[in-house]
Design an enzyme around this catalytic site. Structure first.
Site, mmCIF file in Angstrom:
data_model
loop_
_atom_site.group_PDB
_atom_site.id
_atom_site.type_symbol
_atom_site.label_atom_id
_atom_site.label_comp_id
_atom_site.label_asym_id
_atom_site.label_seq_id
_atom_site.Cartn_x
_atom_site.Cartn_y
_atom_site.Cartn_z
ATOM 1 N N CYS A 147 0.753 -1.115 0.099
ATOM 2 C CA CYS A 147 -0.030 0.199 0.094
ATOM 3 C C CYS A 147 0.803 1.429 0.143
ATOM 4 C CB CYS A 147 -1.026 -0.115 1.282
ATOM 5 S SG CYS A 147 -2.262 1.238 1.174
ATOM 6 N N ASP A 216 -3.007 1.815 9.973
ATOM 7 C CA ASP A 216 -4.197 2.723 10.274
ATOM 8 C C ASP A 216 -4.478 2.844 11.539
ATOM 9 O OD1 ASP A 216 -5.464 3.701 7.527
ATOM 10 O OD2 ASP A 216 -4.205 1.832 7.281
#
Length: 335
Positions: A147, A216
């Site tokens: 990512c 996250d």
């Protein structure tokens, strides 16, 4: 969202309200992406919106701040950086209000001050994590990442700038292809990059020395919630005895997990996976698109924070220190 719009019209004129709703849409649709960037964007939006609040009393101002924060927090459910940015600002503001500060202009100035403070602390944290994380990378290491994480990119860039000759495998990270952003950033820094499809991780793992990823959210037990595919990458690394390093600012640790609350995993629109035309050709099938997954702490070797390098099992100590946890129930300031 319509409920929030109706409530906010009491405190905001048309243009400030329009800018707030556009900012919320920017976050929801991923025009602004990355947990740290989202948190800073939300803090800046809160500041700019609160400076435009019209009200006659400090009580009205505090109510407006709560509603604006709630509007921002509800845009994306998984990345805790967003609500933690609001907690940082609102907790400090409300302490001042409870201490007797009730002048609206003064409260607006304090909102701006705490928003700016959060943004500065966030950017400083990235620099510190990059320094600490880069020390764990050896000259000649071949690294795989997943990512797009600003923290992970900065760790790799710092290692390269310090003279360590590294190479990086970047997984493309479907369906939004955030790996392309990472590949571009690393290649622009001069780092040798190989872009691979997500499913090729195990094929190339025999050549890899280290996994470097962002986060996250970090739960109290040290589990890491990150872009879908992270847990599979960590599992493959564990099988191959390759260490996994996570870079995470302390505001990505979730205080609500202390009381047993589960992190809600966002599931995004299926059209990110396949367009309607292609779906019609395939036929009557269901398409699902979870945006994140949970990597168990036993698949993670270290978490690098601006407070230092910790094992995942020490996540509670970070939460206890940063959020002064003392009660089993955490009440959010915008509630």
């Amino acid at each position: 969202m319509n409920k929030y719009i109706e409530e906010l019209t009491k405190y905001l004129d048309r243009e400030p309200l329009k800018r707030l709703l556009m900012a919320c849409e920017d976050i929801r649709t991923m025009r602004v992406r990355g947990a740290g960037k989202i948190a800073r964007y939300a803090a800046r939006t809160l500041k700019e919106t609160c400076l435009n609040v019209r009200c006659n009393s400090s009580t009205d101002y505090i109510n407006a701040v709560k509603k604006i924060a709630r509007c921002l927090v509800n845009t994306r459910p998984t990345a805790v950086s967003l609500p933690n940015s609001m907690r940082f600002i609102l907790n400090r503001l409300f302490e001042d209000y409870k201490s007797g500060i009730d002048d609206v202009d003064t409260l607006k100035d304090l909102t701006a001050k705490y928003s700016d403070s959060f943004i500065k602390n966030s950017l400083d944290a990235v620099k510190t994590i990059a320094e600490l994380g880069s020390r764990r990378i050896k000259d000649g290491d071949i690294i795989m990442t997943h990512c797009h994480s600003t923290v992970a990119v900065k760790i790799l860039q710092k290692a390269w700038d310090s003279g360590k000759h590294i190479e990086v495998f970047v997984r493309e990270t479907r369906p939004r292809y955030q790996g392309h952003i990472t590949a571009k950033a690393l290649a622009s820094a001069g780092i040798p990059v190989t872009l691979i499809v997500d499913s090729a991780a195990r094929y190339f793992m025999k050549d890899v020395d280290l996994i470097v990823i962002g986060a996250d959210t970090v739960a109290v037990n040290g589990a890491v919630i990150n872009k879908i595919g992270t847990s599979e990458l960590a599992l493959v690394a564990k099988e191959s005895r390759v260490n996994v390093m996570v870079g995470a600012e302390t505001y990505k640790f979730d205080p609500k997990t202390v009381s047993g609350e589960l992190v809600k995993i966002e599931e995004r629109d299926w059209r990110e996976v396949i367009n309607e035309e292609k779906l019609k050709v395939i036929g009557n099938i269901k398409v699902r698109n979870p945006a994140f997954d949970v990597t168990p702490p036993q698949y993670i070797d270290i978490i690098v924070t601006e407070r230092g390098v910790i094992p995942p099992q020490a996540a509670f100590l970070i939460i206890q220190s940063e959020f002064k946890i003392s009660l089993p129930h955490i009440r959010d300031p915008w509630e």
